[in-house]
Design a protein around this motif. Structure first.
Motif, PDB file in Angstrom:
ATOM      1  N   THR A  40       0.821  -1.209   0.000  1.00  0.00           N
ATOM      2  CA  THR A  40       0.000   0.000   0.000  1.00  0.00           C
ATOM      3  C   THR A  40       0.853   1.256   0.000  1.00  0.00           C
ATOM      4  O   THR A  40       0.408   2.307  -0.429  1.00  0.00           O
ATOM      5  N   VAL A  41       2.070   1.137   0.489  1.00  0.00           N
ATOM      6  CA  VAL A  41       2.988   2.273   0.550  1.00  0.00           C
ATOM      7  C   VAL A  41       4.286   1.852  -0.132  1.00  0.00           C
ATOM      8  O   VAL A  41       4.825   0.779   0.154  1.00  0.00           O
ATOM      9  N   PRO A  42       4.819   2.659  -1.062  1.00  0.00           N
ATOM     10  CA  PRO A  42       6.096   2.293  -1.680  1.00  0.00           C
ATOM     11  C   PRO A  42       7.223   2.368  -0.651  1.00  0.00           C
ATOM     12  O   PRO A  42       7.406   3.377   0.016  1.00  0.00           O
ATOM     13  N   PHE A  43       7.945   1.274  -0.515  1.00  0.00           N
ATOM     14  CA  PHE A  43       9.013   1.257   0.477  1.00  0.00           C
ATOM     15  C   PHE A  43      10.340   0.775  -0.083  1.00  0.00           C
ATOM     16  O   PHE A  43      11.334   0.752   0.638  1.00  0.00           O
ATOM     17  N   LEU A  44      10.394   0.377  -1.355  1.00  0.00           N
ATOM     18  CA  LEU A  44      11.652  -0.095  -1.928  1.00  0.00           C
ATOM     19  C   LEU A  44      12.591   1.082  -2.176  1.00  0.00           C
ATOM     20  O   LEU A  44      12.234   2.032  -2.872  1.00  0.00           O
ATOM     21  N   PRO A  45      13.773   1.040  -1.610  1.00  0.00           N
ATOM     22  CA  PRO A  45      14.740   2.119  -1.859  1.00  0.00           C
ATOM     23  C   PRO A  45      15.388   1.938  -3.231  1.00  0.00           C
ATOM     24  O   PRO A  45      15.218   0.902  -3.871  1.00  0.00           O
ATOM     25  N   PRO A  46      16.134   2.910  -3.696  1.00  0.00           N
ATOM     26  CA  PRO A  46      16.838   2.760  -4.972  1.00  0.00           C
ATOM     27  C   PRO A  46      18.043   1.822  -4.807  1.00  0.00           C
ATOM     28  O   PRO A  46      19.121   2.227  -4.394  1.00  0.00           O
ATOM     29  N   PHE A  47      17.835   0.533  -5.111  1.00  0.00           N
ATOM     30  CA  PHE A  47      18.899  -0.452  -4.930  1.00  0.00           C
ATOM     31  C   PHE A  47      20.090  -0.199  -5.846  1.00  0.00           C
ATOM     32  O   PHE A  47      21.220  -0.516  -5.491  1.00  0.00           O
ATOM     33  N   GLY A  48      19.836   0.352  -7.029  1.00  0.00           N
ATOM     34  CA  GLY A  48      20.957   0.690  -7.914  1.00  0.00           C
ATOM     35  C   GLY A  48      21.873   1.723  -7.272  1.00  0.00           C
ATOM     36  O   GLY A  48      23.100   1.604  -7.332  1.00  0.00           O
ATOM     37  N   LEU A  49      21.287   2.717  -6.634  1.00  0.00           N
ATOM     38  CA  LEU A  49      22.077   3.725  -5.921  1.00  0.00           C
ATOM     39  C   LEU A  49      22.818   3.101  -4.746  1.00  0.00           C
ATOM     40  O   LEU A  49      23.988   3.423  -4.501  1.00  0.00           O
ATOM     41  N   LEU A  50      22.164   2.203  -4.026  1.00  0.00           N
ATOM     42  CA  LEU A  50      22.836   1.535  -2.904  1.00  0.00           C
ATOM     43  C   LEU A  50      24.056   0.750  -3.390  1.00  0.00           C
ATOM     44  O   LEU A  50      25.114   0.776  -2.750  1.00  0.00           O
ATOM     45  N   MET A  51      23.913   0.063  -4.516  1.00  0.00           N
ATOM     46  CA  MET A  51      25.055  -0.694  -5.046  1.00  0.00           C
ATOM     47  C   MET A  51      26.151   0.249  -5.533  1.00  0.00           C
ATOM     48  O   MET A  51      27.338  -0.016  -5.329  1.00  0.00           O
ATOM     49  N   LEU A  52      25.764   1.355  -6.179  1.00  0.00           N
ATOM     50  CA  LEU A  52      26.762   2.342  -6.612  1.00  0.00           C
ATOM     51  C   LEU A  52      27.526   2.888  -5.413  1.00  0.00           C
ATOM     52  O   LEU A  52      28.759   2.991  -5.444  1.00  0.00           O
ATOM     53  N   LEU A  53      26.804   3.224  -4.350  1.00  0.00           N
ATOM     54  CA  LEU A  53      27.461   3.732  -3.143  1.00  0.00           C
ATOM     55  C   LEU A  53      28.364   2.682  -2.523  1.00  0.00           C
ATOM     56  O   LEU A  53      29.461   2.989  -2.057  1.00  0.00           O
ATOM     57  N   ALA A  54      27.908   1.433  -2.506  1.00  0.00           N
ATOM     58  CA  ALA A  54      28.725   0.366  -1.916  1.00  0.00           C
ATOM     59  C   ALA A  54      30.030   0.190  -2.686  1.00  0.00           C
ATOM     60  O   ALA A  54      31.102   0.068  -2.086  1.00  0.00           O
ATOM     61  N   PHE A  55      29.956   0.191  -4.014  1.00  0.00           N
ATOM     62  CA  PHE A  55      31.178   0.058  -4.808  1.00  0.00           C
ATOM     63  C   PHE A  55      32.054   1.296  -4.690  1.00  0.00           C
ATOM     64  O   PHE A  55      33.274   1.195  -4.619  1.00  0.00           O
ATOM     65  N   ARG A  56      31.440   2.488  -4.663  1.00  0.00           N
ATOM     66  CA  ARG A  56      32.225   3.723  -4.580  1.00  0.00           C
ATOM     67  C   ARG A  56      32.935   3.868  -3.241  1.00  0.00           C
ATOM     68  O   ARG A  56      34.091   4.259  -3.185  1.00  0.00           O
ATOM     69  N   LEU A  57      32.229   3.543  -2.159  1.00  0.00           N
ATOM     70  CA  LEU A  57      32.842   3.678  -0.841  1.00  0.00           C
ATOM     71  C   LEU A  57      33.869   2.585  -0.591  1.00  0.00           C
ATOM     72  O   LEU A  57      34.764   2.755   0.221  1.00  0.00           O
ATOM     73  N   ARG A  58      33.757   1.462  -1.298  1.00  0.00           N
ATOM     74  CA  ARG A  58      34.741   0.386  -1.162  1.00  0.00           C
ATOM     75  C   ARG A  58      35.994   0.658  -2.001  1.00  0.00           C
ATOM     76  O   ARG A  58      37.102   0.426  -1.545  1.00  0.00           O
ATOM     77  N   ASP A  59      35.791   1.134  -3.224  1.00  0.00           N
ATOM     78  CA  ASP A  59      36.906   1.373  -4.138  1.00  0.00           C
ATOM     79  C   ASP A  59      36.716   2.729  -4.812  1.00  0.00           C
ATOM     80  O   ASP A  59      35.972   2.836  -5.787  1.00  0.00           O
TER      81      ASP A  59
END
Length: 171
Positions: A40-59
């Motif tokens: 009933t409420v959109p709750f999915l975050p932008p997973f593509g952004l989360l993966m981009l941040l994870a790769f950027r903050l790692r390397d």
């Protein structure tokens, strides 16, 4: 007699392959929004952004500063957000993280998590402004998406670390 030429099949993974695997993981993260989930409420975050941040903050040197542009374009096309919103916001976030990296001497996981949380919240609020008229109030679903995105960053970081570790082991 000449020495035999080394085979291309024995060569370690190249830089292009490393970037291609990370880009594919980010694109798969953007495709998560296509999963048919009834809520009933959109709750999915932008997973593509989360993966981009994870790769950027790692390397930090994985992508150049214009690297989020094509990845944001793909996310815009898949997610249905206004064209150019993810391209602009992801690039701004990427440049802001570059500026943070120049200021900090070292970072730990808690700092990465804080940076990613701020970036996800900024991106969701910015996309809300892109998608709705400027006078529209920011409603609870955006805050719920931000909270879920902040909570899921460690999972994205673990997936990025697993992909990177598997690549390193393949050498």
């Amino acid at each position: 007699m000449r020495a035999p030429r080394p085979s291309k099949f024995d060569a370690p993974p190249t830089e292009r392959r490393r970037i291609a695997v990370a880009s594919a993981a980010i694109m798969v993260g953007s495709l998560v929004t296509l999963v048919p989930l009834v809520a009933t409420v959109p709750f999915l975050p932008p997973f593509g952004l989360l993966m981009l941040l994870a790769f950027r903050l790692r390397d930090p040197e994985l992508f150049p500063s214009w690297g989020p542009l094509p990845l944001g374009l793909f996310d815009d096309l898949v997610s249905g957000q206004p064209f150019g919103s993810a391209m602009a916001l992801w690039t701004l976030i990427y440049i802001a993280i570059d500026m943070i990296d120049h200021r900090l001497v070292w970072r730990g996981f808690w700092q990465d998590w804080f940076i990613a949380g701020g970036a996800v919240t900024f991106c969701l609020l910015g996309m809300r402004l892109f998608a709705a008229p400027l006078g529209a109030p920011v409603t609870t679903p955006v805050l719920l998406q931000a909270a879920v995105g902040v909570a899921l960053y460690p999972l994205a970081a673990r997936i990025a670390a697993g992909i990177d570790e598997r690549r390193r082991r393949a050498r």
